[in-house]
Scaffold this motif. Structure first.
Motif, PDB file in Angstrom:
ATOM      1  N   ARG A  30       0.836  -1.202   0.000  1.00 32.20           N
ATOM      2  CA  ARG A  30       0.000   0.000   0.000  1.00 32.20           C
ATOM      3  C   ARG A  30       0.872   1.255   0.000  1.00 32.20           C
ATOM      4  O   ARG A  30       0.595   2.202  -0.721  1.00 32.20           O
ATOM      5  N   PHE A  31       1.956   1.255   0.792  1.00 31.83           N
ATOM      6  CA  PHE A  31       2.893   2.378   0.809  1.00 31.83           C
ATOM      7  C   PHE A  31       3.458   2.618  -0.593  1.00 31.83           C
ATOM      8  O   PHE A  31       3.500   3.731  -1.085  1.00 31.83           O
ATOM      9  N   ILE A  32       3.877   1.538  -1.248  1.00 27.23           N
ATOM     10  CA  ILE A  32       4.458   1.659  -2.582  1.00 27.23           C
ATOM     11  C   ILE A  32       3.430   2.194  -3.567  1.00 27.23           C
ATOM     12  O   ILE A  32       3.701   3.130  -4.310  1.00 27.23           O
ATOM     13  N   SER A  33       2.239   1.627  -3.572  1.00 29.73           N
ATOM     14  CA  SER A  33       1.250   2.055  -4.559  1.00 29.73           C
ATOM     15  C   SER A  33       0.815   3.498  -4.338  1.00 29.73           C
ATOM     16  O   SER A  33       0.650   4.248  -5.300  1.00 29.73           O
ATOM     17  N   HIS A  34       0.662   3.925  -3.095  1.00 31.83           N
ATOM     18  CA  HIS A  34       0.285   5.321  -2.835  1.00 31.83           C
ATOM     19  C   HIS A  34       1.398   6.280  -3.264  1.00 31.83           C
ATOM     20  O   HIS A  34       1.126   7.351  -3.806  1.00 31.83           O
TER      21      HIS A  34
END
Length: 175
Positions: A30-34
């Motif tokens: 989620r951190f990467i995609s955001h």
């Protein structure tokens, strides 16, 4: 001093991605995609509304360059398997880590070139392009660190390649 701050900012992005992965052990998709979504849209907005109008008098010429850039990105994706944007399509990742690394390096150098061009048009100003590229490099370096750490057992080799990656965007800035 005028050149040092943009270079430090451009190095901060990939360095942050490496530190998050290696030392803080952040493993959130989620951190990467955001991060990818934010930085990609930020860069696209700067390119379309700030950089392109300054570079081109003819909107058709700008459109050709935008399409050429997208096509070139598709070609780069064949070499990196999506890793340059913080995600990995396991079926598309090249068998050779060196091919993957070379594709990511080219991607980072070209992003640095964009930042240098932005600085050339507005010297002495820390542009949004520089900040956007630095943020954009966080998930790329994070993903590269994950992949190289899992594939190569010698930590010294991994760190050597990651350090080279940190300097790729600033090298493009000088082009």
């Amino acid at each position: 001093m005028e050149m040092i701050l943009p270079l430090l900012i451009l190095m901060l992005g990939p360095f942050s991605g490496i530190v998050l992965q290696r030392y803080l052990k952040v493993h959130s998709h989620r951190f990467i995609s955001h991060t990818v979504i934010f930085s990609g849209s930020f860069l696209m907005g700067i390119a379309l509304f700030g950089l392109m109008p300054e570079l081109f008098d003819n909107i058709r010429e700008a459109g050709v360059w935008i399409v050429a850039g997208f096509l070139f990105q598709i070609i780069l994706e064949r070499f990196t398997g999506g890793l340059g944007h913080g995600h990995i399509h396991s079926h598309d990742v090249p068998k050779s880590e060196l091919v993957l690394f070379s594709g990511l390096m080219l991607h980072a150098v070209l992003e640095g070139y964009s930042a240098g061009l932005s600085n050339y048009l507005n010297p002495g100003i820390i542009s949004g392009m520089i900040a956007g590229i630095a943020i954009h490099e966080v998930p790329a370096a994070f993903s590269l660190s994950v992949l190289m750490s899992s594939k190569w057992k010698k930590s010294a080799y991994v760190m050597l390649f990651l350090i080279l990656y940190v300097f790729a965007t600033p090298a493009g800035y000088f082009l």
